[in-house]
Scaffold this active site. Structure first.
Site, PDB file in Angstrom:
ATOM      1  N   GLY A   1       0.819  -1.204   0.000  1.00 23.03           N
ATOM      2  CA  GLY A   1       0.000   0.000   0.000  1.00 23.03           C
ATOM      3  C   GLY A   1       0.856   1.258   0.000  1.00 23.03           C
ATOM      4  O   GLY A   1       1.780   1.413  -0.810  1.00 23.03           O
TER       5      GLY A   1
ATOM      6  N   GLY B   1       4.780   1.163  -0.170  1.00 23.44           N
ATOM      7  CA  GLY B   1       5.519   0.693  -1.334  1.00 23.44           C
ATOM      8  C   GLY B   1       5.400  -0.796  -1.555  1.00 23.44           C
ATOM      9  O   GLY B   1       4.318  -1.374  -1.445  1.00 23.44           O
TER      10      GLY B   1
ATOM     11  N   ASP C   1      -3.224  -5.624  -9.516  1.00 25.96           N
ATOM     12  CA  ASP C   1      -3.212  -6.309 -10.811  1.00 25.96           C
ATOM     13  C   ASP C   1      -2.362  -5.541 -11.823  1.00 25.96           C
ATOM     14  O   ASP C   1      -1.664  -6.145 -12.653  1.00 25.96           O
ATOM     15  CB  ASP C   1      -4.640  -6.451 -11.348  1.00 25.96           C
ATOM     16  CG  ASP C   1      -5.526  -7.263 -10.427  1.00 25.96           C
ATOM     17  OD1 ASP C   1      -5.033  -8.227  -9.831  1.00 25.96           O
ATOM     18  OD2 ASP C   1      -6.719  -6.918 -10.293  1.00 25.96           O
TER      19      ASP C   1
END
Length: 318
Positions: free
Chosen positions: A226, A229, A256
């Site tokens: 998140g 990094g 994704d």
């Protein structure tokens, strides 16, 4: 080297996204900026691979009128795909961004039950692939055995495919026991569940990632963190890259997008560290756009240029 990246999505979805000023219980919520995207892990990966200039084929299970709508959306986006018909209807998920707080509310449907002949047809479709990389991504829908991805990994190994897996829970655990995966990409929460313990400190995260690599389950482990990094572990050691500073407009499909860019770079022959940097750039580009997994090639390239140097990997942990 082939830049072909096939994807498999057993539980695709039509992603509806919109914005509302505030979200309240009971009351009718007026939304704005509605959009529909073809979604599900592997579908998102295929869309981003195509946007970044790679060759792809999205293999999906699809059924009912919603399945036909999913195919229509893929066709509109120019994404090559193959749909394996199922009796159930493809699911619909909904994300609402609350403008007042910036909070995002996600409503994710379970998906239709899949029969044995249907999931066996997915394995048969994979058997037709002869080269390149295969990304299996997303949840296992009801009816699909927990060891499906383990079976897929074994089949991919026999075919000489580079198999990448992005899932969670028992499906991920069993696939790692099977071994031979090129890359897994859990979020931190998914990785903690896999390891069965909290991993709050950087050192604990790195040690756990190296544990998976040393165990032979996957050659590379990329953990998305998140706002902190991402972390990469290979046989050469570990590498961390901070999150890029962008205006966040939606997080659906960011992981994704990360996976798509990293896998495509690996398929093109990049070193894992450079491929990892491309993944970080694509993830940042995705969150700066509304909807599901909508990074553009130009944005990804510009953000990758902001990673002016990729640090050396830390030495292998004891």
């Amino acid at each position: 080297m082939s830049s072909f990246v096939a994807t498999l999505t057993l539980n695709p979805t039509i992603d509806l996204a919109s914005e509302a000023e505030t979200v309240h219980p009971v009351r009718k919520i007026r939304t704005h900026g509605e959009r529909q995207d073809p979604g599900g892990g592997g579908v998102n990966v295929a869309r981003v691979v195509r946007e970044l200039g790679g060759e792809t084929l999205a293999i999906i299970l699809a059924g009912g009128v919603t399945g036909r709508f999913l195919e229509e959306l893929l066709e509109e986006g120019g994404v090559p795909h193959r749909a394996i018909p199922i009796a159930g209807r493809t699911r619909i998920s909904h994300t609402v961004l609350e403008r007042k707080t910036g909070l995002e509310y996600r409503f994710v449907a379970e998906g239709p039950a899949i029969s044995a002949p249907e999931w066996e047809a997915a394995l048969a479709a994979m058997a037709e692939l002869r080269e390149g990389w295969l990304v299996a991504s997303g949840s296992l829908p009801p009816g699909v055995p927990a060891d499906f991805y383990a079976r897929l990994a074994a089949q991919a190994s026999r075919q000489g495919l580079h198999c990448v897996l992005d899932t969670s829970g028992e499906g991920l655990e069993l696939a790692l026991r099977q071994g031979g995966l090129e890359l897994i990409k859990p979020s931190l929460g998914e990785f903690e569940t896999l390891m069965g313990r909290p991993l709050r400190e950087a050192a604990a995260q790195e040690a756990a990632a190296m544990e998976v690599v040393r165990g032979g389950g996957a050659r590379m482990v990329a953990v998305t963190l998140g706002g902190d990094g991402a972390l990469l572990a290979t046989a050469d050691g570990t590498l961390r890259l901070p999150a890029l500073d962008v205006v966040v407009r939606g997080a659906v499909g960011a992981g994704d997008s990360f996976l798509a860019a990293m896998t495509l770079a690996l398929a093109r022959g990049d070193m894992p560290t450079d491929a990892f940097a491309w993944g970080v750039a694509a993830g940042a580009a995705a969150v700066s756009n509304a909807g599901t997994a909508h990074p553009t090639r130009a944005e990804v390239g510009a953000l990758r240029a902001r990673i002016t140097s990729v640090p050396q990997m830390a030495g292998i942990l004891p």
